[in-house]
Design a protein around this motif. Structure first.
Motif, PDB file in Angstrom:
ATOM      1  N   VAL A  49      -2.230   1.904   7.586  1.00 24.15           N
ATOM      2  CA  VAL A  49      -3.117   1.803   6.429  1.00 24.15           C
ATOM      3  C   VAL A  49      -4.249   0.769   5.980  1.00 24.15           C
ATOM      4  CG1 VAL A  49      -1.324   3.542   5.568  1.00 24.15           C
ATOM      5  CG2 VAL A  49      -0.734   1.401   5.520  1.00 24.15           C
ATOM      6  N   ILE A  77       1.019  -0.942   0.141  1.00 23.94           N
ATOM      7  CA  ILE A  77       0.111  -0.012   0.091  1.00 23.94           C
ATOM      8  C   ILE A  77       0.726   1.197   0.242  1.00 23.94           C
ATOM      9  CG2 ILE A  77      -1.656   1.028   1.134  1.00 23.94           C
ATOM     10  CD1 ILE A  77      -2.711  -1.837   2.386  1.00 23.94           C
ATOM     11  N   ALA A  78       1.702   1.151   1.152  1.00 22.40           N
ATOM     12  CA  ALA A  78       2.726   1.966   0.879  1.00 22.40           C
ATOM     13  C   ALA A  78       3.413   2.833  -1.089  1.00 22.40           C
ATOM     14  CB  ALA A  78       3.953   2.433   1.556  1.00 22.40           C
ATOM     15  N   ARG A  79       3.488   1.547  -1.205  1.00 17.80           N
ATOM     16  CA  ARG A  79       4.532   2.024  -2.556  1.00 17.80           C
ATOM     17  C   ARG A  79       3.093   2.129  -3.757  1.00 17.80           C
ATOM     18  NH1 ARG A  79       9.993   0.790  -3.372  1.00 17.80           N
ATOM     19  NH2 ARG A  79       9.039   0.300  -5.791  1.00 17.80           N
ATOM     20  N   ASP A  80       1.696   1.797  -4.245  1.00 17.81           N
ATOM     21  CA  ASP A  80       1.053   2.359  -4.237  1.00 17.81           C
ATOM     22  C   ASP A  80       1.216   1.223  -4.895  1.00 17.81           C
ATOM     23  OD1 ASP A  80       0.371   4.591  -3.498  1.00 17.81           O
ATOM     24  OD2 ASP A  80       1.546   5.826  -4.913  1.00 17.81           O
ATOM     25  N   HIS A  81       1.616  -0.343  -4.847  1.00 23.27           N
ATOM     26  CA  HIS A  81       1.511  -1.562  -5.535  1.00 23.27           C
ATOM     27  C   HIS A  81      -0.434  -1.683  -6.263  1.00 23.27           C
ATOM     28  CE1 HIS A  81       5.458  -2.316  -6.305  1.00 23.27           C
ATOM     29  NE2 HIS A  81       5.568  -1.920  -4.828  1.00 23.27           N
ATOM     30  N   TRP A  82      -1.213  -1.428  -4.551  1.00 27.18           N
ATOM     31  CA  TRP A  82      -2.523  -1.967  -4.657  1.00 27.18           C
ATOM     32  C   TRP A  82      -3.232  -0.636  -3.339  1.00 27.18           C
ATOM     33  CZ3 TRP A  82       0.004  -6.752  -3.823  1.00 27.18           C
ATOM     34  CH2 TRP A  82      -0.149  -7.027  -2.065  1.00 27.18           C
ATOM     35  N   THR A  83      -4.445  -0.824  -3.763  1.00 26.19           N
ATOM     36  CA  THR A  83      -5.440  -0.039  -2.469  1.00 26.19           C
ATOM     37  C   THR A  83      -6.667  -0.657  -2.502  1.00 26.19           C
ATOM     38  OG1 THR A  83      -6.322   1.690  -4.821  1.00 26.19           O
ATOM     39  CG2 THR A  83      -4.402   2.753  -3.725  1.00 26.19           C
ATOM     40  N   ASN A  91     -10.358   0.000  -2.495  1.00 33.56           N
ATOM     41  CA  ASN A  91     -11.518   0.529  -2.580  1.00 33.56           C
ATOM     42  C   ASN A  91     -12.611   0.713  -1.763  1.00 33.56           C
ATOM     43  OD1 ASN A  91     -13.865   2.033  -3.752  1.00 33.56           O
ATOM     44  ND2 ASN A  91     -14.071   0.807  -5.917  1.00 33.56           N
TER      45      ASN A  91
END
Length: 144
Positions: free
Chosen positions: A74, A55-61, A63
């Motif tokens: 997070v 999540i911190a590296r924006d690999h996935w989020t 919805n």
């Protein structure tokens, strides 16, 4: 319309569906809670750290439409619940299958629930010494 609580409801359904495995098939997962915790803690820690990193590296989020909005740092609550519920369901299934296999073996005349362990002969110290001396090179008259 998708409700924010659907995912948690799905996790509750997984537990409810596998509950008979504990009661009917004597899975003994919930009754041995210390062993259950020992199995769950590494799974939860490893995958929670993995998710936080991703999540911190924006690999996935996640919805916000599909989660409650309750976060642990997070990490959405649903993700942590997933890391707890799915291993419990897997352990219940595994233990129940072992019970059923034991029942089948007993009905087929196979005896106990588990196969007997094969004994391994461990040489005594006397046997070890005689074996070691058998492999020493000849002395040729020299003092040891």
């Amino acid at each position: 319309m998708i409700d924010h609580w659907d995912y948690l409801g799905l996790m509750a359904a997984c537990l409810l569906i596998t509950l008979p495995l504990e009661l009917v098939f004597a899975a003994r997962v919930y009754r041995r809670w210390q062993i259950l915790l020992t199995a769950l803690i590494p799974v939860v820690v490893v995958f929670a750290v993995w998710d936080v990193f991703a999540i911190a590296r924006d690999h996935w989020t996640y919805n916000p439409r599909f989660v409650t909005g309750i976060d642990l740092g997070v990490l959405p609550l649903e993700e942590l619940v997933f890391f707890l519920v799915i291993p419990v369901c897997a352990l219940l299934s595994y233990e129940a299958v072992g019970t059923v296999i034991g029942w089948v073996r007993r009905l087929a005349g196979g005896g106990t629930k588990t196969e007997p362990r094969t004994e391994v002969a461990v040489p005594t110290k006397t046997e070890q010494r005689s074996t070691e001396s058998d492999h020493r090179p000849p002395n040729d008259g020299e003092a040891p």
